[in-house]
Design a protein around this motif. Structure first.
Motif, PDB file in Angstrom:
ATOM      1  N   LYS A  96       0.837  -1.204   0.000  1.00 34.07           N
ATOM      2  CA  LYS A  96       0.000   0.000   0.000  1.00 34.07           C
ATOM      3  C   LYS A  96       0.871   1.253   0.000  1.00 34.07           C
ATOM      4  CE  LYS A  96      -3.850   2.219   2.513  1.00 34.07           C
ATOM      5  NZ  LYS A  96      -3.216   3.449   3.015  1.00 34.07           N
ATOM      6  N   ASN A 122      -1.375   5.713  -6.679  1.00 27.91           N
ATOM      7  CA  ASN A 122      -2.649   5.013  -6.504  1.00 27.91           C
ATOM      8  C   ASN A 122      -3.240   5.410  -5.154  1.00 27.91           C
ATOM      9  OD1 ASN A 122      -4.818   3.294  -6.236  1.00 27.91           O
ATOM     10  ND2 ASN A 122      -3.728   1.467  -6.933  1.00 27.91           N
ATOM     11  N   ASN A 123      -4.266   6.234  -5.206  1.00 26.96           N
ATOM     12  CA  ASN A 123      -4.919   6.706  -3.976  1.00 26.96           C
ATOM     13  C   ASN A 123      -6.263   6.020  -3.757  1.00 26.96           C
ATOM     14  OD1 ASN A 123      -6.426   7.844  -5.998  1.00 26.96           O
ATOM     15  ND2 ASN A 123      -6.166   9.973  -5.334  1.00 26.96           N
ATOM     16  N   GLN A 124      -6.432   4.834  -4.373  1.00 28.73           N
ATOM     17  CA  GLN A 124      -7.693   4.112  -4.251  1.00 28.73           C
ATOM     18  C   GLN A 124      -7.500   2.785  -3.518  1.00 28.73           C
ATOM     19  OE1 GLN A 124     -10.176   4.207  -7.893  1.00 28.73           O
ATOM     20  NE2 GLN A 124      -8.617   5.536  -8.779  1.00 28.73           N
ATOM     21  N   GLU A 164       0.861   3.798  -3.166  1.00 31.40           N
ATOM     22  CA  GLU A 164       0.429   5.178  -2.936  1.00 31.40           C
ATOM     23  C   GLU A 164       1.514   6.168  -3.350  1.00 31.40           C
ATOM     24  OE1 GLU A 164      -2.853   4.802   0.670  1.00 31.40           O
ATOM     25  OE2 GLU A 164      -0.730   5.065   1.179  1.00 31.40           O
TER      26      GLU A 164
END
Length: 426
Positions: free
Chosen positions: A141, A149-151, A145
């Protein structure tokens, strides 16, 4: 004449389009060998840019791994950010890592632009079976990030239980930029888009030889294509005699998939309440999802050397029932196997055999997304912008130890070692 393997996908296609057999002499800018995701992505990117493209397929569009996989949009490669940064120099690692979400973005763009009906659903879960795997997901994660990728959302035991109706997981990582779809319908939609953009596709047109030169000539039983550039995109289904050197650093493996009978709505909701797809974090991982008509599609395991197992159901049903005991005895309507190409490094292999003969192969289980990236990169290279393609082409790929005769036992031995580590949480 080769038909699609018997599978849930083949029985639920929404497009029965058949393409002609190549006959006579043809000329084009680029000839693509293989109408799976690698070939279709390459052809579509090139056709959109105005290239005259011909695709040759030995069987049917999506016949190989493209039409047999688990249908999951999983980001990155078979080796993720931490391994890439440890293994390669910083400039190369930065280039590779910058592209890890691009394949999924391309798929979503294709679906939207060409209105491809392929049962696309957003959201995929990586499920951890122990604390070691959970710590790895936490690191993943952070890494993803940092790359934009902020999902992403970490799931604790309650969170994973809300996403997956199973008691075996400690936690997980939800990636909303992941998801699942009907891969054969996606491929058929992309084939239509190739033709819409002026490309040509020929089925039942196996390539028998390629005459190299300034303008290579690609031969089939009933015709030939003279092209400026050729792309070999057959992956695990490429005839080895077309490029013998490619087989020394990768070899085919089989993976197995089953699909249950349609499940009652309440049972389907119990299994996957939010309709995410799931893969666990084991080396020999299990993966599963619901189909549009509420079947559980469950895959896992590897048969090294791409041998056909005696019974796919006998291999996969126990895995499914271990995760979901409530499915004990449920009817299995489909069981099939498909081959993917494994590399020693687990990184994809892109490159050139000659200046005008490109190859794309070796996705090592991450083919749905990475094939779409591969098509964009080879189109960039042919168009005079090879930098991103060359980031992959520059990677060193070792041959499997022991030569082809010992590839299977050595790889199976290595897999057994990692499988034991999974069980012991080492």
């Amino acid at each position: 004449m080769q038909a699609h393997t018997s599978s849930y996908y083949a029985d639920s296609v929404n497009d029965q389009q058949q393409y002609p057999v190549l006959q006579g002499e043809h000329q084009c800018d680029v000839c693509v060998v293989g109408a799976g995701f690698s070939g279709l992505s390459s052809a579509l990117h090139l056709a959109e840019q105005g290239y005259n493209v011909i695709v040759l397929e030995s069987a049917r569009v999506g016949f190989g791994a493209t039409g047999r996989n688990g249908g999951q949009i999983v980001n990155s490669y078979s080796r993720d950010v931490d391994t890439i940064r440890q293994r390669y120099d910083s400039a190369t690692a930065d280039q590779l890592c910058a592209m890890i979400f691009e394949g999924g973005d391309i798929i979503r763009e294709r679906i939207q632009r060409y209105d491809i009906q392929c049962a696309h659903v957003e959201g995929g879960v990586f499920a951890a079976l122990n604390a070691k795997q959970m710590a790895e997901l936490e690191a993943q994660k952070r890494n993803w990030e940092a790359l934009g990728n902020n999902q992403l959302e970490l799931l604790d035991r309650n969170g994973i239980r809300a996403a997956v109706g199973a008691d075996c997981y400690l936690g997980g990582l939800l990636d909303r930029r992941g998801g699942h779809l009907h891969p054969l319908n996606l491929a058929l939609g992309e084939a239509r888009a190739v033709v819409l953009n002026g490309g040509q596709i020929f089925e039942q047109s196996a390539v028998t030889r390629i005459d190299k030169g300034a303008q290579p000539v690609v031969h089939t039983a009933q015709g030939q294509v003279r092209a400026r550039q050729v792309i070999l995109a057959g992956n695990a289904y490429l005839d080895p005699k077309l490029a013998p050197s490619l087989g020394r650093k990768a070899f085919p493996c089989g993976t197995q998939v089953i699909a249950t009978e349609p499940l009652p709505q309440d049972l389907a909701d119990e299994l996957l309440p939010q309709n995410y797809c799931v893969e666990d974090c084991n080396y020999l991982l299990d993966y599963y999802r619901l189909t549009e008509d509420r079947r559980l599609l469950f895959g896992g395991g590897v048969v090294y050397g791409a041998r056909e197992p005696e019974s796919v159901e006998a291999l996969i049903r126990p895995k499914m029932e271990k995760v979901f005991p409530m499915l004990a005895g449920v009817g299995i309507d489909y069981a099939w196997t498909g081959n993917f190409l494994l590399t020693y490094s687990r990184m994809p292999q892109f490159g050139r055999i000659d200046d005008n003969l490109y190859y794309l192969q070796g996705y090592s289980g991450h083919g749905v997304t990475c094939t779409h990236l591969a098509g964009r990169l080879v189109a960039e290279a042919i168009g005079g912008k090879p930098e991103r393609f060359d980031a992959f082409a520059s990677l060193r790929h070792l041959a499997f130890p022991g030569g082809r005769h010992l590839q299977v036992p050595f790889t199976a031995l290595g897999a057994a070692y990692y499988n034991l580590r999974d069980k012991l949480a080492l």
